[in-house]
Design a protein around this motif. Structure first.
Motif, PDB file in Angstrom:
ATOM      1  N   LEU A   1       0.791  -1.248   0.247  1.00 41.02           N
ATOM      2  CA  LEU A   1      -0.401  -0.366   0.172  1.00 41.02           C
ATOM      3  C   LEU A   1       0.866   1.614   0.107  1.00 41.02           C
ATOM      4  N   LEU A   2      -0.040   1.882  -1.328  1.00 40.06           N
ATOM      5  CA  LEU A   2       1.376   3.046  -1.140  1.00 40.06           C
ATOM      6  C   LEU A   2       1.293   3.721   0.484  1.00 40.06           C
ATOM      7  N   LYS A   3       1.867   5.165   0.637  1.00 40.31           N
ATOM      8  CA  LYS A   3       2.123   6.181   2.194  1.00 40.31           C
ATOM      9  C   LYS A   3       0.733   7.304   1.556  1.00 40.31           C
ATOM     10  N   LYS A   4      -0.011   8.172   2.249  1.00 43.38           N
ATOM     11  CA  LYS A   4      -0.530   9.375   1.567  1.00 43.38           C
ATOM     12  C   LYS A   4      -0.318  10.799   2.339  1.00 43.38           C
ATOM     13  N   THR A   5       0.088  11.394   2.012  1.00 41.77           N
ATOM     14  CA  THR A   5      -0.367  12.550   2.860  1.00 41.77           C
ATOM     15  C   THR A   5      -1.819  12.682   3.161  1.00 41.77           C
ATOM     16  N   PRO A   6      -1.890  13.903   4.529  1.00 39.22           N
ATOM     17  CA  PRO A   6      -2.559  14.486   5.091  1.00 39.22           C
ATOM     18  C   PRO A   6      -4.016  15.115   3.846  1.00 39.22           C
ATOM     19  N   LEU A   7      -3.126  15.598   2.367  1.00 40.43           N
ATOM     20  CA  LEU A   7      -4.125  16.410   1.551  1.00 40.43           C
ATOM     21  C   LEU A   7      -3.914  16.049   0.140  1.00 40.43           C
ATOM     22  N   ASN A   8      -4.390  14.080   0.825  1.00 43.20           N
ATOM     23  CA  ASN A   8      -5.308  13.336  -0.581  1.00 43.20           C
ATOM     24  C   ASN A   8      -5.876  12.970  -0.983  1.00 43.20           C
ATOM     25  N   GLU A   9      -7.012  13.313  -0.288  1.00 45.56           N
ATOM     26  CA  GLU A   9      -8.275  13.310  -0.527  1.00 45.56           C
ATOM     27  C   GLU A   9      -8.411  15.131  -1.519  1.00 45.56           C
ATOM     28  N   ALA A  10      -8.255  16.180  -1.025  1.00 47.02           N
ATOM     29  CA  ALA A  10      -8.379  17.459  -1.536  1.00 47.02           C
ATOM     30  C   ALA A  10      -7.470  17.185  -2.995  1.00 47.02           C
ATOM     31  N   HIS A  11      -6.133  16.617  -3.128  1.00 50.92           N
ATOM     32  CA  HIS A  11      -5.492  16.735  -4.521  1.00 50.92           C
ATOM     33  C   HIS A  11      -6.795  15.692  -5.354  1.00 50.92           C
ATOM     34  N   ARG A  12      -7.488  14.643  -4.703  1.00 52.46           N
ATOM     35  CA  ARG A  12      -8.089  13.874  -5.905  1.00 52.46           C
ATOM     36  C   ARG A  12      -9.623  14.536  -6.296  1.00 52.46           C
ATOM     37  N   ARG A  13      -9.939  15.511  -5.241  1.00 54.44           N
ATOM     38  CA  ARG A  13     -11.487  16.665  -5.272  1.00 54.44           C
ATOM     39  C   ARG A  13     -10.817  17.567  -6.672  1.00 54.44           C
TER      40      ARG A  13
END
Length: 373
Positions: A5-17
């Motif tokens: 599994l890839l690590k995710k920054t706290p902004l992962n969902e923000a980037h996707r949006r």
């Protein structure tokens, strides 16, 4: 086998949006570009401002009465020259004078330093640093999970950030930092940069990352023709290439000495002993066999990382980083060549998919903005 599994920054969902295209970068899922595209992101940083998520970077805290002496033994630059509130670019060196990693060193006080290291090498760096600890007067902590890091870069960066902070940004000199608040959030605000432009890094608690990201986009008039743009790894790479800044794993690694990489300016031999000092002094005395140079293409063609460099019909080097330079509108690159050929004006050839294509060694950095700070 199941892929890790890839690590995710706290902004992962923000980037996707925001419609970012996500890629695997050193085990992290990171945005490579947004809908505007890498070229537009690059140009916006050069002319206005861009916002980067660099929360994947690692942070290692060094505390104790021997903190400065300890880090000075592990790195090439002179940590003892720092004052409180100052940062420094340096390298964790091997006994051979090559690079474990390049890093930033922040001095908060004589007994408190923060090392900011590359994401893909954080664990390796941590193991290396802790393996050299033998003094109870040094306390080490991997505090990477305690920080998010946002980088606001470009000529409009100070104006945008100042609207969200009471910290006098004019008072932060290049490679210095202050502690204060951004949009009411406690933060470390530094002024280093990896784009060739003026700009700031904001370190804060990870749970505040999305709030800060949104506030910075709002303050920068995101969506306006000259507003701030979120930027991905693609623009980060083209910007640092125009500025001829080294990337670990390309210009720097454990097979390349600091002298070969053109980093003699951060080799402070007069500070006393450090790992790799003797090897580097010996190489200075015997002569550096190869050097890092910048080149631009003469003939039509785009060089790429890892391609071979030919001089007078013989393979003599390799490209470390290359591609189009959006602001300069040229095709450029960095390469290692024999020292005797590492002179401005020297013609070389790059093997681009089996065709030797002419290029010329030129001065670096390719792009340099006027310094106002």
């Amino acid at each position: 086998m199941t892929a890790p599994l890839l690590k995710k920054t706290p902004l992962n969902e923000a980037h996707r949006r925001l419609g970012a295209r996500m890629v695997d970068f050193g085990g992290w899922e990171m945005p490579v570009q947004y809908p505007a595209g890498t070229i537009e992101e690059h140009m916006r940083v050069r002319t206005h401002a861009g916002l980067f998520d660099v929360s994947h970077m690692g942070e290692i805290e060094v505390r104790g009465s021997d903190a400065i002496a300890f880090v000075n033994r592990l790195t090439s630059n002179n940590v003892a020259k720092l004052v409180d509130g100052q940062a420094q670019y340096s390298v964790l060196t091997t006994p051979q004078g090559t690079a474990i990693d390049d890093l930033l060193i922040y001095r908060f006080s004589p007994d408190h330093l923060l090392l900011v290291v590359n994401a893909a090498t954080t664990e390796k760096d941590w193991d290396w640093i802790t393996s050299h600890r033998s003094d109870e007067a040094v306390i080490l902590r991997n505090v990477s999970a305690e920080y998010c890091q946002l980088a606001l870069q470009g000529p409009d960066a100070q104006r945008i950030l100042q609207g969200l902070s009471d910290v006098p940004l004019d008072g932060i000199k290049y490679y210095h930092f202050l502690q204060g608040e951004v949009a009411g959030v406690k933060a470390i605000i530094s002024r280093t940069g990896y784009t060739g432009e003026d700009g700031f890094e904001i370190y804060a608690a990870p749970e505040k990352a999305e709030y800060l990201w949104d506030r910075l986009l709002d303050a920068g008039s995101y969506g306006a023709p000259d507003g701030v743009l979120p930027c991905g790894l693609g623009a980060r790479n083209t910007l640092r290439l125009e500025a001829a800044m080294a990337l670990y794993g390309h210009e720097l690694d454990e097979t390349t000495t600091l002298l070969e990489a053109g980093l003699q300016w951060i080799c402070k031999f007069d500070k006393g002993d450090f790992i790799g000092r003797e090897a580097l002094l010996k190489q200075m005395e015997e002569g550096v066999p190869r050097r890092l140079v910048g080149f631009e293409m003469i003939e039509r063609g785009i060089a790429r990382d890892g391609q071979d460099v030919y001089i007078a019909g013989e393979k003599r080097g390799r490209v470390t980083s290359a591609g189009p330079a959006p602001y300069l509108k040229k095709n450029i690159g960095l390469a290692y060549v024999p020292s005797e050929s590492a002179r401005v004006g020297q013609e070389i050839e790059i093997d681009i998919r089996g065709r030797l294509t002419k290029a010329r060694i030129v001065p670096t950095p390719f792009y340099k903005r006027p310094r106002k700070i």
